[in-house]
Design a protein around this motif. Structure first.
Motif, PDB file in Angstrom:
ATOM      1  N   SER A   1       0.843  -1.202   0.000  1.00 36.51           N
ATOM      2  CA  SER A   1       0.000   0.000   0.000  1.00 36.51           C
ATOM      3  C   SER A   1       0.873   1.244   0.000  1.00 36.51           C
ATOM      4  N   LYS A   2       0.532   2.182  -0.839  1.00 34.77           N
ATOM      5  CA  LYS A   2       1.387   3.357  -0.995  1.00 34.77           C
ATOM      6  C   LYS A   2       1.326   4.293   0.196  1.00 34.77           C
ATOM      7  N   GLU A   3       0.163   4.394   0.842  1.00 36.63           N
ATOM      8  CA  GLU A   3       0.037   5.323   1.975  1.00 36.63           C
ATOM      9  C   GLU A   3      -0.925   4.731   2.990  1.00 36.63           C
ATOM     10  N   VAL A   4      -0.477   4.711   4.259  1.00 36.54           N
ATOM     11  CA  VAL A   4      -1.260   4.173   5.375  1.00 36.54           C
ATOM     12  C   VAL A   4      -1.214   5.198   6.498  1.00 36.54           C
ATOM     13  N   ASP A   5      -2.375   5.474   7.116  1.00 33.83           N
ATOM     14  CA  ASP A   5      -2.411   6.460   8.196  1.00 33.83           C
ATOM     15  C   ASP A   5      -1.941   5.837   9.503  1.00 33.83           C
ATOM     16  N   ALA A   6      -1.991   6.625  10.584  1.00 29.91           N
ATOM     17  CA  ALA A   6      -1.492   6.171  11.886  1.00 29.91           C
ATOM     18  C   ALA A   6      -2.320   5.045  12.464  1.00 29.91           C
ATOM     19  N   ASN A   7      -3.571   4.957  12.113  1.00 34.34           N
ATOM     20  CA  ASN A   7      -4.436   3.890  12.627  1.00 34.34           C
ATOM     21  C   ASN A   7      -4.367   2.599  11.812  1.00 34.34           C
ATOM     22  N   GLY A   8      -3.543   2.583  10.762  1.00 34.74           N
ATOM     23  CA  GLY A   8      -3.427   1.390   9.945  1.00 34.74           C
ATOM     24  C   GLY A   8      -4.400   1.307   8.807  1.00 34.74           C
ATOM     25  N   ASN A   9      -5.139   2.393   8.564  1.00 39.95           N
ATOM     26  CA  ASN A   9      -6.088   2.402   7.451  1.00 39.95           C
ATOM     27  C   ASN A   9      -5.371   2.781   6.163  1.00 39.95           C
ATOM     28  N   VAL A  10      -5.742   2.123   5.087  1.00 43.13           N
ATOM     29  CA  VAL A  10      -5.104   2.347   3.797  1.00 43.13           C
ATOM     30  C   VAL A  10      -5.670   3.615   3.181  1.00 43.13           C
ATOM     31  N   VAL A  11      -4.778   4.551   2.901  1.00 43.15           N
ATOM     32  CA  VAL A  11      -5.172   5.804   2.257  1.00 43.15           C
ATOM     33  C   VAL A  11      -5.037   5.681   0.748  1.00 43.15           C
ATOM     34  N   VAL A  12      -3.877   5.230   0.296  1.00 43.15           N
ATOM     35  CA  VAL A  12      -3.639   5.000  -1.134  1.00 43.15           C
ATOM     36  C   VAL A  12      -3.313   3.526  -1.303  1.00 43.15           C
ATOM     37  N   PRO A  13      -4.167   2.766  -1.991  1.00 42.96           N
ATOM     38  CA  PRO A  13      -3.923   1.328  -2.092  1.00 42.96           C
ATOM     39  C   PRO A  13      -2.771   1.008  -3.034  1.00 42.96           C
ATOM     40  N   ALA A  14      -2.384  -0.263  -3.030  1.00 40.45           N
ATOM     41  CA  ALA A  14      -1.328  -0.747  -3.908  1.00 40.45           C
ATOM     42  C   ALA A  14      -1.874  -0.995  -5.307  1.00 40.45           C
ATOM     43  N   PRO A  15      -1.013  -1.062  -6.313  1.00 38.23           N
ATOM     44  CA  PRO A  15      -1.505  -1.379  -7.665  1.00 38.23           C
ATOM     45  C   PRO A  15      -2.242  -2.711  -7.738  1.00 38.23           C
ATOM     46  N   MET A  16      -1.790  -3.708  -6.957  1.00 35.43           N
ATOM     47  CA  MET A  16      -2.476  -4.992  -6.880  1.00 35.43           C
ATOM     48  C   MET A  16      -3.214  -5.092  -5.556  1.00 35.43           C
ATOM     49  N   ASP A  17      -4.347  -5.746  -5.555  1.00 37.75           N
ATOM     50  CA  ASP A  17      -5.189  -5.798  -4.360  1.00 37.75           C
ATOM     51  C   ASP A  17      -4.494  -6.513  -3.209  1.00 37.75           C
ATOM     52  N   TYR A  18      -3.867  -7.645  -3.481  1.00 40.32           N
ATOM     53  CA  TYR A  18      -3.219  -8.422  -2.426  1.00 40.32           C
ATOM     54  C   TYR A  18      -2.139  -9.290  -3.067  1.00 40.32           C
ATOM     55  N   LEU A  19      -1.310  -9.867  -2.218  1.00 36.81           N
ATOM     56  CA  LEU A  19      -0.238 -10.768  -2.662  1.00 36.81           C
ATOM     57  C   LEU A  19      -0.519 -12.160  -2.115  1.00 36.81           C
ATOM     58  N   ASP A  20      -0.697 -13.103  -3.009  1.00 35.90           N
ATOM     59  CA  ASP A  20      -0.835 -14.511  -2.645  1.00 35.90           C
ATOM     60  C   ASP A  20       0.500 -15.182  -2.941  1.00 35.90           C
ATOM     61  N   PRO A  21       1.347 -15.400  -1.938  1.00 38.25           N
ATOM     62  CA  PRO A  21       2.696 -15.915  -2.211  1.00 38.25           C
ATOM     63  C   PRO A  21       2.716 -17.320  -2.797  1.00 38.25           C
ATOM     64  N   GLU A  22       1.680 -18.107  -2.575  1.00 39.73           N
ATOM     65  CA  GLU A  22       1.646 -19.446  -3.167  1.00 39.73           C
ATOM     66  C   GLU A  22       1.229 -19.386  -4.633  1.00 39.73           C
ATOM     67  N   ARG A  23       0.263 -18.562  -4.963  1.00 41.28           N
ATOM     68  CA  ARG A  23      -0.240 -18.511  -6.332  1.00 41.28           C
ATOM     69  C   ARG A  23       0.770 -17.893  -7.291  1.00 41.28           C
ATOM     70  N   GLU A  24       1.670 -17.023  -6.795  1.00 40.47           N
ATOM     71  CA  GLU A  24       2.611 -16.335  -7.671  1.00 40.47           C
ATOM     72  C   GLU A  24       3.702 -17.247  -8.204  1.00 40.47           C
ATOM     73  N   HIS A  25       3.859 -18.447  -7.653  1.00 46.54           N
ATOM     74  CA  HIS A  25       4.835 -19.387  -8.201  1.00 46.54           C
ATOM     75  C   HIS A  25       4.366 -19.882  -9.562  1.00 46.54           C
ATOM     76  N   ARG A  26       5.306 -20.368 -10.358  1.00 44.25           N
ATOM     77  CA  ARG A  26       4.951 -20.927 -11.652  1.00 44.25           C
ATOM     78  C   ARG A  26       4.306 -22.299 -11.473  1.00 44.25           C
ATOM     79  N   PHE A  27       3.646 -22.755 -12.515  1.00 40.97           N
ATOM     80  CA  PHE A  27       2.770 -23.928 -12.386  1.00 40.97           C
ATOM     81  C   PHE A  27       3.534 -25.183 -12.011  1.00 40.97           C
ATOM     82  N   PHE A  28       4.813 -25.306 -12.387  1.00 48.93           N
ATOM     83  CA  PHE A  28       5.568 -26.521 -12.114  1.00 48.93           C
ATOM     84  C   PHE A  28       6.361 -26.459 -10.818  1.00 48.93           C
ATOM     85  N   CYS A  29       6.261 -25.364 -10.081  1.00 46.06           N
ATOM     86  CA  CYS A  29       7.085 -25.193  -8.882  1.00 46.06           C
ATOM     87  C   CYS A  29       6.581 -26.101  -7.761  1.00 46.06           C
ATOM     88  N   PRO A  30       7.446 -26.860  -7.103  1.00 46.10           N
ATOM     89  CA  PRO A  30       6.995 -27.729  -6.001  1.00 46.10           C
ATOM     90  C   PRO A  30       6.507 -26.971  -4.779  1.00 46.10           C
TER      91      PRO A  30
END
Length: 483
Positions: free
Chosen positions: A313-342
């Motif tokens: 997220s590009k900007e977050v206030d003191a309470n942890g609320n997102v002011v300016v979101p990231a270009p992508m909604d969220y990061l799924d670290p498992e899905r970002e691997h390639r299809f053959f990755c163990p």
């Protein structure tokens, strides 16, 4: 006499030294630029003769360069470069060719050549980059592969346009299926006849991640975690992550060794986003030319690169609320691997298991890593004495013959040495029980031995009262002896 000797020495020195080239034999004369012989040449030759007489070597003498035009210099340099390029072999960028079907690192290097989307577009599984790399092919350019051993090149393009066949018009799907079948055959047959990759390729289990040693797996996890901690400023926030189902960071942190978060980290507090990414196989990207890339993570198995700035997220206030979101909604670290990755594909991780149970489901590598961490944690608790594999009361209840400590013999007050005293009492009881059983066993053996004593048996037979049958036998014996 001395002058004759000096002339003779000069003659010998002239024979041993190289003969100076004439004007006709010089490179300048060959290219049409004759060098005029003047007083400077004569003075230079006289100086050389004098140095020879004094015993100085010719290598230390100053050289006189002949005047050559600039055009001749450029022409000679160009000819020299051409000759050197023709005689010097070109160095291959991919290194010497090696036939190594069992080398995992070499397989990953070949897979890394397919990672540029501008050179290689995704293909069906039967002709994917994994199948080409397992047979020694690398990506050479736009949809082009090359064998490192026999240098055969092949263009891999799937045309989806309809075509005219024997049975009429073929659909695009039928054309693509036919091309896939053909390329799947060419993966093996396109090699030269004497190429070793044509005979045997890499095994499917070569990509599988090994978790034989739990300590080694935790050390590798720590290395990935520390690489990501050095990029903490670029890591997404924890709320930007969507972790796989079944991963509990709090539980994992409690099961890791105490010294896991101490080391190169400036703070012993865990960096939770870095730990979450490291558990799913991500680590920092290091470039061979520029070094560490701070805003990028990578997987060293499937060679996938992950731009971290896209998910923070590009900007977050003191309470942890997102002011300016990231270009992508969220990061799924498992899905970002390639299809053959163990780390993502359970089938790729389970390949090569010869003793796998039929009812046991296949698991990706990150789940096996979590199980290894838990097993190591339980084993560490057993060694520390906090977790006992079997309790003594349960064993005593299972075996009624084992004596149980009576309340009268227990310690009246709880002291730090109470557990030691109770253990000593239990040991004394066990020793007394063993002694009693040994005495009883020896008594039975003596009784059985006495039954087989021959002396006692003969004495008991001799003291036995005579019967009428025994009296008749005695009389008959005496009559025979009298006769």
């Amino acid at each position: 006499m001395n002058s004759t000797k000096r002339k003779f020495n000069a003659l010998l020195q002239g024979l041993s030294s190289p003969r100076p080239s004439t004007d006709d034999e010089s490179p300048a004369a060959m290219f049409g630029h004759r060098v005029p012989s003047g007083s400077k040449v004569v003075e230079h030759e006289a100086m050389l003769q004098k140095r020879r007489r004094l015993g100085f070597p010719d290598e230390t003498a100053p050289r006189m360069e002949p005047p050559v035009s600039s055009g001749l210099t450029s022409l000679a340099s160009s000819i020299r470069r051409t000759v050197s390029d023709a005689t010097t072999p070109k160095v291959r960028r991919d290194g010497p060719a090696r036939y190594s079907p069992g080398d995992r690192d070499e397989l990953l290097k070949r897979l890394a050549t397919f990672q540029e989307i501008t050179d290689w577009t995704p293909k069906p599984d039967r002709i994917s980059e994994v199948e080409w790399a397992k047979r020694g092919w690398i990506c050479q350019g736009k949809e082009r592969v090359r064998c490192l051993l026999c240098h055969k090149e092949l263009v891999v393009k799937l045309k989806k346009e309809a075509a005219e066949g024997e049975d009429g018009l073929l659909t695009a799907a039928e054309v693509e299926a036919a091309l896939v079948d053909k390329y799947a055959e060419l993966i093996v047959s396109a090699h030269q006849s004497d190429c070793l990759w044509k005979r045997r390729g890499c095994d499917d289990s070569l990509l599988r991640i090994s978790f034989v040693s739990a300590k080694g797996a935790i050390e590798a996890l720590k290395g990935r975690y520390e690489e990501l901690c050095s990029r903490a400023a670029f890591l997404p926030y924890e709320f930007n992550l969507r972790l796989p189902e079944g991963m509990d960071l709090d539980e994992v942190i409690s099961q890791l060794p105490p010294d896991f978060f101490t080391g190169r980290n400036p703070t012993p507090e865990p960096v939770r986003p870095a730990l979450a990414l490291a558990l799913v196989g991500w680590q920092g990207l290091n470039n061979t030319r520029i070094g560490a890339v701070p805003n990028t993570a990578s997987c060293h198995t499937c060679q996938r690169r992950l731009g971290l700035w896209m998910f923070k997220s590009k900007e977050v206030d003191a309470n942890g609320n997102v002011v300016v979101p990231a270009p992508m909604d969220y990061l799924d670290p498992e899905r970002e691997h390639r299809f053959f990755c163990p780390w993502k594909n359970p089938a790729a991780q389970s390949r090569g298991h010869s003793i796998a149970k039929d009812d046991a489901p296949d698991m990706p590598a990150w789940k096996i890593l979590l199980q290894s961490i838990k097993n190591e944690y339980d084993l560490r608790r057993v060694y520390e004495g906090r977790l006992k594999p079997s309790s003594k009361p349960a064993a005593a209840a299972a075996n009624p013959s084992t004596p149980v400590k009576t309340p009268a013999r227990q310690a009246p007050h709880h002291t730090p040495n109470a557990s030691v005293d109770s253990l000593a009492i239990n040991e004394e009881d066990d020793e007394a029980t063993r002694d009693a059983k040994d005495k009883e066993r020896w008594a039975r053996l003596r009784k059985v031995k006495s039954l087989f004593d021959t002396k006692k048996l003969r004495k008991s037979v001799s003291n036995r009262p005579e019967t009428p049958h025994s009296i008749k036998s005695h009389k008959s014996t005496r009559s025979i002896k009298g006769d």
